[in-house]
Scaffold this active site. Sequence first.
Site, PDB file in Angstrom:
ATOM      1  N   SER A  27       0.870  -1.182   0.000  1.00  0.00           N
ATOM      2  CA  SER A  27       0.000   0.000   0.000  1.00  0.00           C
ATOM      3  C   SER A  27       0.898   1.220   0.000  1.00  0.00           C
ATOM      4  CB  SER A  27      -0.899  -0.002   1.245  1.00  0.00           C
ATOM      5  OG  SER A  27      -1.528   1.256   1.420  1.00  0.00           O
ATOM      6  N   TYR A  48      -2.070  -1.742  10.517  1.00  0.00           N
ATOM      7  CA  TYR A  48      -2.108  -1.774   9.052  1.00  0.00           C
ATOM      8  C   TYR A  48      -0.837  -1.185   8.430  1.00  0.00           C
ATOM      9  CZ  TYR A  48      -3.760  -1.415   4.263  1.00  0.00           C
ATOM     10  OH  TYR A  48      -3.878  -1.555   2.896  1.00  0.00           O
TER      11      TYR A  48
END
Length: 317
Positions: free
Chosen positions: A164, A176
């Site tokens: 990401s 995350y």
Amino acid sequence: MWLYLVVLLGLWNLLRLFRERKVVSHLQDKHVFITGCDSGFGNLLARQLDRRGMRVLAACLTENGAEELRSKTSDRLETVILDVTKTESIVAATQWVKERVGNRGLWGLVNNAGISIPTVPNQWLNKQEFAKILDVNLLGMIEMTLNMLPLVRKARGRVVNVSSILGRVSFFGGGYCISKYGVEAFSDSLRRELSYFGVKVAIIEPGFFKTDITNSDTHLSNTKMVWDQASSEVKEIYGENFLASNLSMLKSLDQRCNEDLSLVTDCMEHALTSCHPRTRYSAGWDAKLFYLPMSYLPTFLVDAMIYWTSIKPDKAL
């Protein structure tokens, strides 16, 4: 002088474009294993590669997800139930893949499975809540890769890891961003290690896209639940105004996310089918024009940008 530089840059881009358009041969004979195919990027990529004639081995978390995917694809596509947090599930899936690819080996492994919640300030969380995300996004990916590597090495194939842009710039707390930083590091070391065996490793770095991971309703309910479980000290420091502002921001999350998931799956497909895949793919204009350039700025500038645009706790200085 500047004219020569412009010409050289133009020629370099033309050469790069020519190289990247060359496609590997006999795609219809190559197997690709994809994790996280219930929805989102994995689901679309499985259908996309199936339409191209490749032999797709799609791993889903639920039987409903697997059944729905099979209903939208050809008989070539096969599904298996996989939980990347469980060693026994990974071992069983690896054996299942081995039986299907035989001596040809596995051309492509796409580590796509992932979760994102909780994404709240670090002080709201405990160790277990960090571990929940790391088990799926990082440790599950690592174990999946290690089990599949002999099959990928046999085919001199590809490993595609979904990271990401938040693996470059950390905007919020929770596991995350940490997991995606880990994906970047693992992929870099793996790429250098496997280059001796003719295996290529690519990293996909999407911006913000509308998937189950970014679903605002899920983030809202999870944020409220974590807040309710937080200590009285944390609630006093951050305050109800901070919570309300964050919930309001989360409600608008869907509006800020790109709905065209093919921008990401096209990168995945290129990494699997091009003779000369890229090392990294940034997907989405937000990634290319904002987050990626931001990651190259001096740290103090990034810190200042995030500080002045973020919501402040009630007891902040």
